[in-house]
Design an enzyme around this catalytic site. Structure first.
Site, PDB file in Angstrom:
ATOM      1  CB  THR A   1     -11.476  -3.399  -2.854  1.00 51.24           C
ATOM      2  OG1 THR A   1     -11.072  -2.736  -1.622  1.00 51.24           O
ATOM      3  CG2 THR A   1     -10.453  -3.315  -3.814  1.00 51.24           C
TER       4      THR A   1
ATOM      5  CE1 TYR B   1      -4.143  -1.616   5.473  1.00 50.23           C
ATOM      6  CE2 TYR B   1      -3.403   0.290   4.873  1.00 50.23           C
ATOM      7  CZ  TYR B   1      -3.737  -0.868   4.634  1.00 50.23           C
ATOM      8  OH  TYR B   1      -3.766  -1.119   3.152  1.00 50.23           O
TER       9      TYR B   1
ATOM     10  CB  SER C   1      -0.806   0.085   1.291  1.00 51.69           C
ATOM     11  OG  SER C   1      -1.544   1.379   1.410  1.00 51.69           O
TER      12      SER C   1
END
Length: 211
Positions: A154, A117, A102
């Site tokens: 998504t 994250y 990412s």
């Protein structure tokens, strides 16, 4: 469902689904055992599973942090190890391990819900480079690559903001996001590189994305 869609659309090849909880090592090992039994082994491993829990560093729940560690750090490492061992025992010297990373694995954005994250994605960046170095030490031509996208349309935002579906939907409506097909094309590009070319990291964003 996806396998049936691919078949009805006339795509070549066969998609064989296998249910596996990536936070459970026993299930991961069972999956690799089944792959060995049914298909000899793994030549390409794409670590793609992802989720995020909205757990800030100052107030987040330990359970959410642990889930992200299990999926992005432990599962990636276990799958990578098992894929490499599968290649090694069959003398596969041109395999490939691709980690879907990412842009959050390269910069920390000022949004508290994704700080932990982001830390796990920084780990993916480090794991991929460490893997590359170990593959060189092993004198193999198996390659290691990261693909680091920005916003991809998504179900990710709906997991992150599972208590606020409107906010999740708005995430994908504000700009023209990357699509799953864009990610697939990046994977194909990486796999299509000549044997002497190792692509370390593809960083890609929607053109309209700011952060």
């Amino acid at each position: 469902k996806l396998a049936a869609e691919c078949q009805s659309a006339g795509y070549p090849g066969t998609l064989i689904p296998y249910k596996c909880d990536l936070s459970n090592e026993e299930e991961i090992l069972s999956m690799f055992s089944a792959i060995k039994t049914l298909h000899q082994g793994v030549d390409v491993c794409i670590n793609n599973a992802g989720l995020a829990r909205p757990e800030p560093l100052l107030s987040g729940k330990t359970e959410g942090w642990r889930t992200m560690i299990d999926v992005f750090v432990m599962a990636v490492s276990i799958c990578t190890r098992e894929a490499y061992q599968s290649m090694k025992e069959r003398n596969i010297d041109d395999g490939h391990i691709i980690n879907i990373n990412s842009m959050n694995g390269h910069s920390v954005v000022p949004q508290s819900v994704v700080h932990f994250y982001s830390a796990t994605k920084y780990a993916v960046t480090a794991l991929t480079e460490g893997l590359r170095q170990e593959l060189r030490e092993a004198k193999t031509h198996i390659r290691a690559t990261c693909i680091s996208p920005g916003l991809v349309e998504t179900g990710f935002a709906f997991k992150l903001h599972d208590n606020d579906p409107e906010r999740a939907a708005a995430t994908y409506e504000s700009i023209r996001c990357l699509k799953a097909e864009d990610m697939a094309n990046a994977v194909i590009y990486v796999l299509s590189a000549p044997p002497h070319v190792q692509i370390g990291d593809i960083q890609m964003r929607p053109t309209e994305q700011i952060s």
